[in-house]
Design an enzyme around this catalytic site. Structure first.
Site, PDB file in Angstrom:
ATOM      1  N   LYS A 175     -10.110   0.424  -3.737  1.00 14.17           N
ATOM      2  CA  LYS A 175      -9.296   0.090  -4.367  1.00 14.17           C
ATOM      3  C   LYS A 175      -8.572  -0.811  -3.520  1.00 14.17           C
ATOM      4  O   LYS A 175      -7.377  -0.086  -2.714  1.00 14.17           O
ATOM      5  CB  LYS A 175      -8.426   1.563  -4.578  1.00 14.17           C
ATOM      6  CG  LYS A 175      -7.400   2.442  -6.063  1.00 14.17           C
ATOM      7  CD  LYS A 175      -6.784   1.563  -5.783  1.00 14.17           C
ATOM      8  CE  LYS A 175      -5.334   1.478  -5.030  1.00 14.17           C
ATOM      9  NZ  LYS A 175      -4.003   1.696  -5.569  1.00 14.17           N
ATOM     10  N   ARG A 179      -0.110  -3.660  -4.921  1.00 11.36           N
ATOM     11  CA  ARG A 179       1.286  -5.026  -5.001  1.00 11.36           C
ATOM     12  C   ARG A 179       0.002  -6.755  -4.290  1.00 11.36           C
ATOM     13  O   ARG A 179       0.755  -7.360  -5.627  1.00 11.36           O
ATOM     14  CB  ARG A 179       1.716  -4.400  -4.117  1.00 11.36           C
ATOM     15  CG  ARG A 179       3.284  -3.732  -4.389  1.00 11.36           C
ATOM     16  CD  ARG A 179       4.181  -3.060  -3.470  1.00 11.36           C
ATOM     17  NE  ARG A 179       2.632  -2.238  -2.160  1.00 11.36           N
ATOM     18  CZ  ARG A 179       3.365  -1.491  -1.118  1.00 11.36           C
ATOM     19  NH1 ARG A 179       4.541  -2.219  -0.801  1.00 11.36           N
ATOM     20  NH2 ARG A 179       2.578  -0.209  -0.805  1.00 11.36           N
ATOM     21  N   SER A 228       0.041   3.917   4.519  1.00 14.78           N
ATOM     22  CA  SER A 228       0.739   4.680   5.580  1.00 14.78           C
ATOM     23  C   SER A 228       0.099   6.134   6.002  1.00 14.78           C
ATOM     24  O   SER A 228      -0.479   6.743   5.252  1.00 14.78           O
ATOM     25  CB  SER A 228       2.163   4.765   4.799  1.00 14.78           C
ATOM     26  OG  SER A 228       1.950   5.671   3.115  1.00 14.78           O
ATOM     27  N   CYS A 283       0.262  -3.025  11.748  1.00 16.78           N
ATOM     28  CA  CYS A 283      -0.091  -2.446  11.294  1.00 16.78           C
ATOM     29  C   CYS A 283       0.128  -2.210  13.398  1.00 16.78           C
ATOM     30  O   CYS A 283       0.425  -1.418  14.240  1.00 16.78           O
ATOM     31  CB  CYS A 283      -1.017  -1.573  11.067  1.00 16.78           C
ATOM     32  SG  CYS A 283      -2.048  -1.820  12.076  1.00 16.78           S
ATOM     33  N   GLU A 385       7.975   3.903  11.662  1.00 19.27           N
ATOM     34  CA  GLU A 385       8.165   2.815  11.519  1.00 19.27           C
ATOM     35  C   GLU A 385       8.689   2.249  10.271  1.00 19.27           C
ATOM     36  O   GLU A 385       8.725   2.678   9.344  1.00 19.27           O
ATOM     37  CB  GLU A 385       6.476   2.997  10.552  1.00 19.27           C
ATOM     38  CG  GLU A 385       6.039   1.509  10.782  1.00 19.27           C
ATOM     39  CD  GLU A 385       3.992   0.998  10.071  1.00 19.27           C
ATOM     40  OE1 GLU A 385       4.625   2.765   8.764  1.00 19.27           O
ATOM     41  OE2 GLU A 385       3.380   0.677  10.856  1.00 19.27           O
TER      42      GLU A 385
HETATM   43  P1  NAD Z   1       0.364   2.865   1.177  1.00 19.40           P
HETATM   44  O1  NAD Z   1       0.943   4.061   2.037  1.00 19.40           O
HETATM   45  O2  NAD Z   1       1.729   2.554   0.102  1.00 19.40           O
HETATM   46  O3  NAD Z   1      -0.326   2.595   0.497  1.00 19.40           O
HETATM   47  C1  NAD Z   1      -2.012   2.628   1.018  1.00 19.40           C
HETATM   48  C2  NAD Z   1      -2.758   2.906  -0.172  1.00 19.40           C
HETATM   49  O4  NAD Z   1      -2.491   4.317  -0.708  1.00 19.40           O
HETATM   50  C3  NAD Z   1      -2.697   1.932  -1.591  1.00 19.40           C
HETATM   51  O5  NAD Z   1      -3.991   1.459  -1.909  1.00 19.40           O
HETATM   52  C4  NAD Z   1      -1.793   2.732  -2.196  1.00 19.40           C
HETATM   53  O6  NAD Z   1      -1.754   1.893  -4.207  1.00 19.40           O
HETATM   54  C5  NAD Z   1      -2.252   3.762  -2.193  1.00 19.40           C
HETATM   55  N1  NAD Z   1      -0.747   4.982  -2.830  1.00 19.40           N
HETATM   56  C6  NAD Z   1       0.551   4.578  -2.156  1.00 19.40           C
HETATM   57  N2  NAD Z   1       0.655   5.785  -3.224  1.00 19.40           N
HETATM   58  C7  NAD Z   1      -0.097   6.904  -2.973  1.00 19.40           C
HETATM   59  C8  NAD Z   1       0.013   8.139  -2.971  1.00 19.40           C
HETATM   60  N3  NAD Z   1       1.115   8.343  -2.643  1.00 19.40           N
HETATM   61  N4  NAD Z   1      -0.926   9.176  -3.554  1.00 19.40           N
HETATM   62  C9  NAD Z   1      -2.541   8.056  -3.209  1.00 19.40           C
HETATM   63  N5  NAD Z   1      -2.613   7.286  -3.097  1.00 19.40           N
HETATM   64  C10 NAD Z   1      -1.730   6.388  -2.671  1.00 19.40           C
HETATM   65  O7  NAD Z   1       0.349   1.772   2.528  1.00 19.40           O
HETATM   66  P2  NAD Z   1       1.138   0.721   2.100  1.00 19.40           P
HETATM   67  O8  NAD Z   1       2.082  -0.055   2.678  1.00 19.40           O
HETATM   68  O9  NAD Z   1       0.067  -0.851   1.219  1.00 19.40           O
HETATM   69  O10 NAD Z   1       0.689  -0.543   3.783  1.00 19.40           O
HETATM   70  C11 NAD Z   1       1.328  -0.215   4.780  1.00 19.40           C
HETATM   71  C12 NAD Z   1       1.123   0.864   5.953  1.00 19.40           C
HETATM   72  O11 NAD Z   1      -0.666   0.950   5.740  1.00 19.40           O
HETATM   73  C13 NAD Z   1       1.799   0.618   7.071  1.00 19.40           C
HETATM   74  O12 NAD Z   1       2.722   2.203   7.858  1.00 19.40           O
HETATM   75  C14 NAD Z   1       1.272   0.270   8.338  1.00 19.40           C
HETATM   76  O13 NAD Z   1       1.019   0.413   9.035  1.00 19.40           O
HETATM   77  C15 NAD Z   1      -0.180   1.022   7.691  1.00 19.40           C
HETATM   78  N6  NAD Z   1      -1.784   0.403   8.548  1.00 19.40           N
HETATM   79  C16 NAD Z   1      -2.378   0.447   9.243  1.00 19.40           C
HETATM   80  C17 NAD Z   1      -3.386  -0.292   9.825  1.00 19.40           C
HETATM   81  C18 NAD Z   1      -4.108   0.903  11.243  1.00 19.40           C
HETATM   82  O14 NAD Z   1      -5.311   0.014  11.042  1.00 19.40           O
HETATM   83  N7  NAD Z   1      -4.110   1.357  10.999  1.00 19.40           N
HETATM   84  C19 NAD Z   1      -3.206  -1.439   8.975  1.00 19.40           C
HETATM   85  C20 NAD Z   1      -3.114  -1.814   8.344  1.00 19.40           C
HETATM   86  C21 NAD Z   1      -2.289  -1.018   7.503  1.00 19.40           C
END
Ligand code: NAD
Length: 502
Positions: A175, A179, A228, A283, A385
């Site tokens: 999934k 965006r 996140s 990240c 963050e």
């Molecule tokens: P996000 O949490 O908004 O989305 C991640 C995934 O979760 C997406 O597929 C999205 O569709 C889904 N999602 C979003 N809201 C949801 C909800 N309410 N319920 C269930 N699923 C939901 O994150 P993002 O904005 O796409 O990515 C940025 C974040 O990812 C930052 O916090 C970054 O630090 C983190 N990140 C962490 C790592 C790591 O290895 N720790 C690596 C890359 C990114």
């Protein structure tokens, strides 16, 4: 340009799904709507999982040699597709083509690491532990596993998360971020072209509705999530409550400690490149510089400010651009507001790039680089963050105070030290509570045969990504005790006692 992300990719072909909801996909460099993406509802997710479960039964019993062949072919395909894939990434994510090429290079590494799977899958064997019993263990695939990915590395992240899952014999439901769904659709196609049987790599698009359906589907046995902390923590609790394996890699706030003896020019360069690269949407980006000692912060600031002012912001495909736009209008707004609050909270806003307008691209989701000095631990810029180009300078009297600042944070993804002092570097690695540490290395993302993952609220669950532990996460362990007595048959008296190993 084909809209690869318009539809899901299920059972080896693009599929409109059964849902009625759609969501817009923008080109962040222009702010223009590119297409609408079909969102999966529960029925679409359940269909994809069912297809995956049927395919997994056959794939999991294929020989290792056969599976290895597919991974090798996928690696070759990815290498031959760098330019079109980089364009696809840049068009939906906004990162520059150079940055996107680098991401694809790391994705190739993930596939290369996955070719080691047979070594990791090897079980253990002990002969005659007692009573002529031999014991051995073996690992088997789980069946259907899910990969829920963020927007910031649309090609590298799913392949880092799930190449091994495929290699060890599972089927994947991927999934992607709603965006940036285009590169995911193309990855699905490439897997098929590489010879992966239909149904082993499926892509379902959508938002929380699709994710909730994945998490709740009983046939999904493991979930790898990157995103996140707000979402990852929720998925971790719901998924583990349903007795699934969940590994959630979440937010970060990565400190860069600079000691007075460091090569300050190198440290300043590293801070700007690791801090602002990819519009600070990594990240493992350096978020805060913690300068140690009386004059270190001032000396560094003098070096950093001209570098920051020189950064060129523009469209993903424009030559000479250092970083592109943010991924969405909402992200752009959030960054602008964070920059404003930083100033009102008492930090010194040394560079304010938040109001930047790129000529000819006025509707793009841009924010220029911002830099705040005298950031303290009561400010939002330290606590939260902020996934966009505002970075901060903090000041610590000595090494211990710097480590205290790093360790007081809720996140522990990465942390780095710049120094020439070996013992200080050693103490830093011993005492700092972060999963990935760097010594004079600004973005310490390890190579594939080491494990990737943070500590504290940067990771939920016990698993790691990328390294050997990933193979364990995606397999179940069986331990078998066997006896082949000679002569075959038994003249022993019947006993119901629990047998000790004698
Ligand atoms: P996000 O949490 O908004 O989305 C991640 C995934 O979760 C997406 O597929 C999205 O569709 C889904 N999602 C979003 N809201 C949801 C909800 N309410 N319920 C269930 N699923 C939901 O994150 P993002 O904005 O796409 O990515 C940025 C974040 O990812 C930052 O916090 C970054 O630090 C983190 N990140 C962490 C790592 C790591 O290895 N720790 C690596 C890359 C990114």
């Amino acid at each position: 340009m084909k809209a690869y992300g318009r539809h899901h990719y299920i059972d080896g072909s693009f599929d409109a799904g059964l849902g009625t909801r759609t969501g817009p996909v923008f080109n962040p460099s222009t702010g223009q709507l590119v297409y609408d993406c079909n969102y999966a509802d529960t029925r679409t997710v359940d269909h994809a999982v069912q297809v995956a479960a049927a395919a997994a039964r056959k794939w999991g019993s294929q020989s290792q040699a056969r599976r290895l062949e597919v991974i090798f072919r996928m690696r070759e395909l990815l290498r031959s597709e760098v330019e079109p894939l980089a364009d696809l990434i840049g068009r939906e994510n906004g990162k520059t083509l150079a940055d996107a090429r680098g991401e694809i290079g790391r994705a190739v590494e993930a596939l290369e690491f996955a070719t080691n799977f047979s070594q990791i899958m090897k079980g253990e064997y002990s002969a005659n532990v007692g009573g002529s019993i031999d014991i051995f263990s073996m690992r088997q695939p789980l069946g259907v596993v899910a990969c829920i990915a963020p927007f910031n590395f649309p090609v590298m992240q799913p392949l880092m998360m799930a190449s091994l899952a495929v290699a060890v014999g599972n089927a994947v439901v991927h999934k992607p971020s709603e965006r940036v769904p285009g590169p995911a659709g193309r990855l699905g196609e490439l897997w098929t072209k590489a010879g992966l049987p239909n149904g082993i790599w499926n892509v379902v698009n959508g938002d929380a509705e699709a994710v909730d359906a994945i998490v709740e589907n009983p046939s999904v046995r493991a979930i790898s999530f990157v995103g996140s902390t707000r979402v990852g923590e929720k998925i971790y609790h719901i998924g583990t409550g349903l007795n699934k394996r969940v590994a959630a890699y979440t937010g970060g706030k990565n400190h860069m400690v600079v000691m007075p003896d460091a090569d300050l020019d190198a440290a300043a360069n590293a801070f700007v490149s690791a801090g602002f690269g990819s519009a600070s949407q990594r990240c493992m980006a350096v978020s805060l510089l913690v300068a140690v000692g009386k004059n270190t912060a001032d000396s560094l600031r003098e070096l950093i400010v001209p570098l920051v002012r020189r950064l060129k912001v523009g469209a993903f495909d424009e030559a000479g651009v250092d970083f592109g736009p943010l991924v969405s209008a909402a992200a752009q707004k959030a960054v602008k507001e964070a920059v404003h609050r930083t100033a009102t909270e008492g930090a010194e806003l040394v560079v304010d790039g938040s109001q930047l307008v790129v000529t000819g691209r006025e509707q793009g989701f841009y924010a220029g680089p911002s830099l705040a000095d005298r950031v303290t631990t009561n400010m939002e810029l330290w606590k939260e963050e902020i996934f966009g180009p505002i970075r901060g300078i903090m000041r610590a009297g000595d090494f211990d105070e710097a480590v205290e600042i790093v360790n007081a944070h809720q996140y522990g993804n990465g942390a780095v030290i710049f120094t020439r002092d070996g013992p200080a570097a050693h103490r830093f690695c011993r005492d700092v509570e972060a999963g990935m540490l760097g010594v004079n290395v600004p973005i310490p993302v390890p190579v594939g045969n080491f494990n990737f993952g943070g500590l504290r609220r940067s990771r939920f669950g016990d698993a790691h990504m990328f390294g050997p532990e990933t193979a364990k996460f995606f397999t179940k362990l069986k331990t078998i005790s066997q006896r082949w007595p000679e002569p075959f048959g038994s003249s022993e008296a019947l006993s119901l006692a629990f047998e000790p190993h004698e």
